[in-house]
Design an enzyme around this catalytic site. Structure first.
Site, PDB file in Angstrom:
ATOM      1  N   ASP A  66       0.829  -1.204   0.000  1.00  0.00           N
ATOM      2  CA  ASP A  66       0.000   0.000   0.000  1.00  0.00           C
ATOM      3  C   ASP A  66       0.863   1.254   0.000  1.00  0.00           C
ATOM      4  OD1 ASP A  66       0.970  -0.400   2.557  1.00  0.00           O
ATOM      5  OD2 ASP A  66      -0.980  -0.686   3.486  1.00  0.00           O
ATOM      6  N   ASP A 135      -7.855  -2.407  14.164  1.00  0.00           N
ATOM      7  CA  ASP A 135      -9.240  -2.600  13.742  1.00  0.00           C
ATOM      8  C   ASP A 135      -9.391  -3.777  12.773  1.00  0.00           C
ATOM      9  OD1 ASP A 135      -8.099  -1.604  11.453  1.00  0.00           O
ATOM     10  OD2 ASP A 135      -9.386   0.176  11.299  1.00  0.00           O
ATOM     11  N   HIS A 137      -7.574  -4.369  10.010  1.00  0.00           N
ATOM     12  CA  HIS A 137      -7.248  -4.179   8.600  1.00  0.00           C
ATOM     13  C   HIS A 137      -5.942  -4.873   8.240  1.00  0.00           C
ATOM     14  CE1 HIS A 137      -5.050  -0.297   9.843  1.00  0.00           C
ATOM     15  NE2 HIS A 137      -4.147  -0.919   9.134  1.00  0.00           N
ATOM     16  N   GLU A 142      -9.617  -1.313   5.185  1.00  0.00           N
ATOM     17  CA  GLU A 142     -10.293  -0.949   6.423  1.00  0.00           C
ATOM     18  C   GLU A 142     -11.599  -1.728   6.571  1.00  0.00           C
ATOM     19  OE1 GLU A 142      -8.729   0.603   8.511  1.00  0.00           O
ATOM     20  OE2 GLU A 142      -7.963   2.576   7.937  1.00  0.00           O
TER      21      GLU A 142
HETATM   22  C1  GLP Z   1      -0.537   0.271   8.580  1.00  0.00           C
HETATM   23  C2  GLP Z   1      -0.144  -0.538   7.337  1.00  0.00           C
HETATM   24  C3  GLP Z   1      -0.431  -2.020   7.513  1.00  0.00           C
HETATM   25  C4  GLP Z   1       0.105  -2.466   8.853  1.00  0.00           C
HETATM   26  C5  GLP Z   1      -0.588  -1.727   9.973  1.00  0.00           C
HETATM   27  C6  GLP Z   1      -0.127  -2.164  11.358  1.00  0.00           C
HETATM   28  O1  GLP Z   1      -1.843   0.663   8.585  1.00  0.00           O
HETATM   29  N1  GLP Z   1      -0.782  -0.082   6.150  1.00  0.00           N
HETATM   30  O2  GLP Z   1       0.161  -2.755   6.465  1.00  0.00           O
HETATM   31  O3  GLP Z   1      -0.104  -3.858   9.014  1.00  0.00           O
HETATM   32  O4  GLP Z   1      -0.285  -0.353   9.813  1.00  0.00           O
HETATM   33  O5  GLP Z   1       1.039  -1.500  11.695  1.00  0.00           O
HETATM   34  P1  GLP Z   1       2.003  -1.898  12.856  1.00  0.00           P
HETATM   35  O6  GLP Z   1       2.707  -3.132  12.404  1.00  0.00           O
HETATM   36  O7  GLP Z   1       2.935  -0.746  13.009  1.00  0.00           O
HETATM   37  O8  GLP Z   1       1.177  -2.128  14.063  1.00  0.00           O
END
Ligand code: GLP
Length: 260
Positions: A66, A135, A137, A142
């Site tokens: 992304d 949440d 995702h 989302e």
């Molecule tokens: C972002 C990214 C996701 C990731 C998520 C969780 O939203 N787009 O790919 O999995 O954060 O992040 P973290 O690993 O820092 O908790």
């Protein structure tokens, strides 16, 4: 779905083992790279194996999950730059071998379609590394995302923007509202999904992911439909798992020669 509960360092080693096994067997493998803090220890371990043990990514390719829309090309939080810093520049990918959706394109829908084509032309992703949002995702799909979605523009939730404000001087106003993200069906097309989650903040999302009803409300639950999905969690992230005892027992009795 295989759920492995172990300390974060061991989880990173297991994920790196899966990547290493793939790349050694198939040097021109296609990897799926995730941003966020969850995969950082995996990237550290891969960089170490590259430097100290000669693990090469010279013929491999990689696709990012992304990208934020509209962050300037030199912005440190632009995911293209984050991936460059965290992993790409630390190993030996060939120039142009790591691609991401173009969040600066004039025609964003066309950029999304082009990205889907690029993944397909590369033969699809062999191993996709994933994190999970609080949440539920994955990538930036989302809650409410179509379970059949492909790469497209999404609007970030308030929760995700609050979670990610820590990367933007703790100022939510600096967090973009929109992103381009691989869809859930895009992610499901990868041949092996390896998701990492640590910390109590992820416990409910992990419980839903592994044990909840498949629903757009918890997008990661679509992974229950994948024939080869591995979920790597520490004790805190596993704290709400109903079948934690079974997952622990299964992993403890797994033959050593069997990879993820
Ligand atoms: C972002 C990214 C996701 C990731 C998520 C969780 O939203 N787009 O790919 O999995 O954060 O992040 P973290 O690993 O820092 O908790």
């Amino acid at each position: 779905m295989e759920v492995v509960i172990a300390p974060a360092e061991e989880l990173a080693r297991l994920a790196a083992d899966a990547v290493e096994q793939l790349v050694r067997a198939k040097p021109d493998a296609v990897l799926g790279l995730a941003t966020g803090s969850s995969p950082l220890k995996v990237y550290d371990e891969l960089a170490r194996r590259h430097t100290e043990e000669g693990l090469s990514f010279g013929r491999a390719r990689a696709f990012m999950l992304d990208e934020y829309v509209g962050l300037p090309a030199d912005h440190p939080e632009r995911y293209r730059n984050v991936i460059e810093t965290e992993i790409a520049s630390r190993v030996d990918f060939a120039p142009g071998a790591v691609q991401g959706p173009d969040g600066l394109a004039d025609d964003l829908p066309a950029a999304c379609a082009a990205y889907e084509d690029a993944i397909a032309q590369a033969g699809g992703v062999d191993l996709q590394i994933l994190g999970i949002g609080t949440d539920g995702h994955i990538a930036f799909n989302e809650p409410g995302s179509s379970l059949a979605s492909r790469t497209r523009i999404k609007t970030l939730t308030q929760q995700t923007r609050e979670d990610n404000a820590r990367f933007f001087d703790d100022d939510i106003d600096k967090v973009p509202h929109h992103c381009l993200t691989q869809g859930l069906a895009t992610i499901m097309s990868a041949r092996h999904l390896v998701l990492l989650a640590t910390g109590r903040g992820k416990a409910e999302a992990v419980h839903q992911l592994a044990e909840g009803a498949v629903s757009a409300l918890w997008p990661a639950t679509i992974m229950q439909m994948h024939p080869h999905a591995t979920v790597l969690v520490d004790d805190a992230a596993a704290s709400r798992l109903q079948l934690a005892g079974y997952y622990r027992q299964t992993f403890a009795s797994k033959p050593g020669w069997q990879g993820l």
